[in-house]
Design a protein around this motif. Sequence first.
Motif, PDB file in Angstrom:
ATOM      1  N   GLY A   1       0.784  -1.229   0.000  1.00  0.00           N
ATOM      2  CA  GLY A   1       0.000   0.000   0.000  1.00  0.00           C
ATOM      3  C   GLY A   1       0.815   1.277   0.000  1.00  0.00           C
ATOM      4  O   GLY A   1       0.274   2.365   0.191  1.00  0.00           O
ATOM      5  N   GLU A   2       2.113   1.168  -0.256  1.00  0.00           N
ATOM      6  CA  GLU A   2       2.981   2.347  -0.226  1.00  0.00           C
ATOM      7  C   GLU A   2       3.388   2.719  -1.647  1.00  0.00           C
ATOM      8  O   GLU A   2       3.949   1.906  -2.377  1.00  0.00           O
ATOM      9  CB  GLU A   2       4.221   2.060   0.617  1.00  0.00           C
ATOM     10  N   ILE A   3       3.096   3.944  -2.033  1.00  0.00           N
ATOM     11  CA  ILE A   3       3.446   4.432  -3.365  1.00  0.00           C
ATOM     12  C   ILE A   3       4.436   5.577  -3.223  1.00  0.00           C
ATOM     13  O   ILE A   3       4.219   6.499  -2.443  1.00  0.00           O
ATOM     14  CB  ILE A   3       2.206   4.923  -4.126  1.00  0.00           C
ATOM     15  N   GLY A   4       5.503   5.525  -4.025  1.00  0.00           N
ATOM     16  CA  GLY A   4       6.472   6.606  -3.988  1.00  0.00           C
ATOM     17  C   GLY A   4       7.250   6.599  -2.680  1.00  0.00           C
ATOM     18  O   GLY A   4       7.165   5.658  -1.905  1.00  0.00           O
ATOM     19  N   PRO A   5       8.025   7.655  -2.409  1.00  0.00           N
ATOM     20  CA  PRO A   5       8.245   8.813  -3.277  1.00  0.00           C
ATOM     21  C   PRO A   5       9.186   8.484  -4.430  1.00  0.00           C
ATOM     22  O   PRO A   5       9.725   7.388  -4.484  1.00  0.00           O
ATOM     23  CB  PRO A   5       8.882   9.825  -2.317  1.00  0.00           C
ATOM     24  N   ASP A   6       9.356   9.437  -5.334  1.00  0.00           N
ATOM     25  CA  ASP A   6      10.294   9.229  -6.427  1.00  0.00           C
ATOM     26  C   ASP A   6      11.312  10.366  -6.433  1.00  0.00           C
ATOM     27  O   ASP A   6      11.300  11.226  -5.551  1.00  0.00           O
ATOM     28  CB  ASP A   6       9.560   9.120  -7.771  1.00  0.00           C
ATOM     29  N   ARG A   7      12.175  10.336  -7.429  1.00  0.00           N
ATOM     30  CA  ARG A   7      13.216  11.370  -7.531  1.00  0.00           C
ATOM     31  C   ARG A   7      13.005  12.236  -8.776  1.00  0.00           C
ATOM     32  O   ARG A   7      13.942  12.810  -9.305  1.00  0.00           O
ATOM     33  CB  ARG A   7      14.601  10.707  -7.566  1.00  0.00           C
ATOM     34  N   HIS A   8      11.766  12.304  -9.230  1.00  0.00           N
ATOM     35  CA  HIS A   8      11.483  13.051 -10.448  1.00  0.00           C
ATOM     36  C   HIS A   8      11.728  14.549 -10.283  1.00  0.00           C
ATOM     37  O   HIS A   8      12.155  15.220 -11.234  1.00  0.00           O
ATOM     38  CB  HIS A   8      10.040  12.808 -10.896  1.00  0.00           C
ATOM     39  N   LYS A   9      11.445  15.088  -9.116  1.00  0.00           N
ATOM     40  CA  LYS A   9      11.657  16.524  -8.915  1.00  0.00           C
ATOM     41  C   LYS A   9      13.150  16.864  -9.007  1.00  0.00           C
ATOM     42  O   LYS A   9      13.529  17.910  -9.552  1.00  0.00           O
ATOM     43  CB  LYS A   9      11.049  16.964  -7.596  1.00  0.00           C
ATOM     44  N   ASP A  10      13.991  15.977  -8.478  1.00  0.00           N
ATOM     45  CA  ASP A  10      15.436  16.158  -8.639  1.00  0.00           C
ATOM     46  C   ASP A  10      15.816  16.102 -10.113  1.00  0.00           C
ATOM     47  O   ASP A  10      16.677  16.864 -10.574  1.00  0.00           O
ATOM     48  CB  ASP A  10      16.203  15.083  -7.872  1.00  0.00           C
ATOM     49  N   ALA A  11      15.178  15.190 -10.840  1.00  0.00           N
ATOM     50  CA  ALA A  11      15.472  15.054 -12.268  1.00  0.00           C
ATOM     51  C   ALA A  11      15.062  16.302 -13.030  1.00  0.00           C
ATOM     52  O   ALA A  11      15.820  16.805 -13.878  1.00  0.00           O
ATOM     53  CB  ALA A  11      14.763  13.823 -12.832  1.00  0.00           C
ATOM     54  N   VAL A  12      13.868  16.818 -12.753  1.00  0.00           N
ATOM     55  CA  VAL A  12      13.397  18.013 -13.454  1.00  0.00           C
ATOM     56  C   VAL A  12      14.278  19.207 -13.116  1.00  0.00           C
ATOM     57  O   VAL A  12      14.608  20.025 -13.989  1.00  0.00           O
ATOM     58  CB  VAL A  12      11.923  18.299 -13.114  1.00  0.00           C
ATOM     59  N   ALA A  13      14.698  19.326 -11.860  1.00  0.00           N
ATOM     60  CA  ALA A  13      15.590  20.423 -11.468  1.00  0.00           C
ATOM     61  C   ALA A  13      16.903  20.336 -12.232  1.00  0.00           C
ATOM     62  O   ALA A  13      17.455  21.371 -12.671  1.00  0.00           O
ATOM     63  CB  ALA A  13      15.838  20.375  -9.964  1.00  0.00           C
ATOM     64  N   ALA A  14      17.424  19.127 -12.412  1.00  0.00           N
ATOM     65  CA  ALA A  14      18.668  18.953 -13.174  1.00  0.00           C
ATOM     66  C   ALA A  14      18.467  19.309 -14.641  1.00  0.00           C
ATOM     67  O   ALA A  14      19.359  19.877 -15.279  1.00  0.00           O
ATOM     68  CB  ALA A  14      19.157  17.515 -13.030  1.00  0.00           C
ATOM     69  N   MET A  15      17.295  18.985 -15.178  1.00  0.00           N
ATOM     70  CA  MET A  15      16.997  19.369 -16.564  1.00  0.00           C
ATOM     71  C   MET A  15      17.014  20.882 -16.714  1.00  0.00           C
ATOM     72  O   MET A  15      17.605  21.421 -17.663  1.00  0.00           O
ATOM     73  CB  MET A  15      15.623  18.836 -16.966  1.00  0.00           C
ATOM     74  N   ARG A  16      16.374  21.559 -15.789  1.00  0.00           N
ATOM     75  CA  ARG A  16      16.311  23.027 -15.870  1.00  0.00           C
ATOM     76  C   ARG A  16      17.704  23.638 -15.732  1.00  0.00           C
ATOM     77  O   ARG A  16      18.004  24.669 -16.348  1.00  0.00           O
ATOM     78  CB  ARG A  16      15.384  23.573 -14.794  1.00  0.00           C
ATOM     79  N   ALA A  17      18.558  22.992 -14.937  1.00  0.00           N
ATOM     80  CA  ALA A  17      19.919  23.493 -14.733  1.00  0.00           C
ATOM     81  C   ALA A  17      20.862  23.078 -15.853  1.00  0.00           C
ATOM     82  O   ALA A  17      21.999  23.561 -15.918  1.00  0.00           O
ATOM     83  CB  ALA A  17      20.458  22.997 -13.393  1.00  0.00           C
ATOM     84  N   GLY A  18      20.421  22.179 -16.725  1.00  0.00           N
ATOM     85  CA  GLY A  18      21.282  21.686 -17.793  1.00  0.00           C
ATOM     86  C   GLY A  18      22.431  20.841 -17.285  1.00  0.00           C
ATOM     87  O   GLY A  18      23.488  20.776 -17.914  1.00  0.00           O
ATOM     88  N   ASP A  19      22.202  20.143 -16.158  1.00  0.00           N
ATOM     89  CA  ASP A  19      23.253  19.365 -15.505  1.00  0.00           C
ATOM     90  C   ASP A  19      23.061  17.881 -15.815  1.00  0.00           C
ATOM     91  O   ASP A  19      22.245  17.204 -15.180  1.00  0.00           O
ATOM     92  CB  ASP A  19      23.202  19.610 -13.996  1.00  0.00           C
ATOM     93  N   ALA A  20      23.820  17.367 -16.773  1.00  0.00           N
ATOM     94  CA  ALA A  20      23.663  15.979 -17.203  1.00  0.00           C
ATOM     95  C   ALA A  20      24.012  14.997 -16.102  1.00  0.00           C
ATOM     96  O   ALA A  20      23.338  13.969 -15.932  1.00  0.00           O
ATOM     97  CB  ALA A  20      24.519  15.715 -18.435  1.00  0.00           C
ATOM     98  N   GLN A  21      25.061  15.280 -15.351  1.00  0.00           N
ATOM     99  CA  GLN A  21      25.466  14.364 -14.286  1.00  0.00           C
ATOM    100  C   GLN A  21      24.414  14.290 -13.192  1.00  0.00           C
ATOM    101  O   GLN A  21      24.087  13.204 -12.716  1.00  0.00           O
ATOM    102  CB  GLN A  21      26.801  14.808 -13.689  1.00  0.00           C
ATOM    103  N   ALA A  22      23.873  15.442 -12.803  1.00  0.00           N
ATOM    104  CA  ALA A  22      22.830  15.446 -11.776  1.00  0.00           C
ATOM    105  C   ALA A  22      21.578  14.731 -12.266  1.00  0.00           C
ATOM    106  O   ALA A  22      20.905  14.036 -11.491  1.00  0.00           O
ATOM    107  CB  ALA A  22      22.502  16.884 -11.372  1.00  0.00           C
ATOM    108  N   LEU A  23      21.253  14.878 -13.543  1.00  0.00           N
ATOM    109  CA  LEU A  23      20.090  14.196 -14.103  1.00  0.00           C
ATOM    110  C   LEU A  23      20.297  12.688 -14.072  1.00  0.00           C
ATOM    111  O   LEU A  23      19.406  11.933 -13.663  1.00  0.00           O
ATOM    112  CB  LEU A  23      19.835  14.666 -15.532  1.00  0.00           C
TER     113      LEU A  23
END
Length: 222
Positions: free
Chosen positions: A179-201
């Motif tokens: 019954g446990e869903i998430g959490p995920d790391r998508h927000k970290d991924a989106v933040a890395a996309m916005r920063a243009g940081d391939a390693q962080a993504l």
Amino acid sequence: MALTDTSPLRDPHKLPEHEATYRRLRDMAMFGELEPGQKVTIQGITAVLGAGMTPVREAIRRLTAEGGLILHENRRVSVPRLTASQADELAFARLALEPRLAELALPRLTGVDIARLQALDDEIDEAIEISDVRGYLAGNYRFHFALYDLAEAPILTSLTQSLWLRFAPSLRVVMTCDGEIGPDRHKDAVAAMRAGDAQALAQAIEADIRQGIDRVRADLHG
């Protein structure tokens, strides 16, 4: 367990019948009504999908070749049960391929792409809020492959899709049982996309994958 209709991840009316049938059956195996080890008849699948026998048989043939289904002698099919050693193999392959796909995708991301990925993550958050396991898993698939498709690496993406086909049913079972869903790391991924940081993504995607892998491994080794 009786089969019920499920919504495909993509609009089936825009695809030829054989491809729409394949994708809907694939989605059922990954996120829907087919649990690992559960045997269902070909006729039952045909009735649920509202498709002809020929495209259903072709979909079963494809999914069997891809390791997503097992065809039994009594004209029934089932989703394979994942073993601990198979989970280890899938973990190795996913962790090798998916962070690399994310790195390749980053230089091709536009503002529109990032906004679309953010919208997908918002939908995932809504699924978590209402404890919608299937909605979460389907949204998670959309998010990852919306990113991976931008890598323009069709061989790596195809291999990754086959890995998800084998792995996702076991993750769904674990999430449904505890019954446990998430959490995920998508927000970290989106933040890395916005920063243009391939390693962080790549690191965010790796961490996101590990969370699901660890849950399935714990269940199989428990």
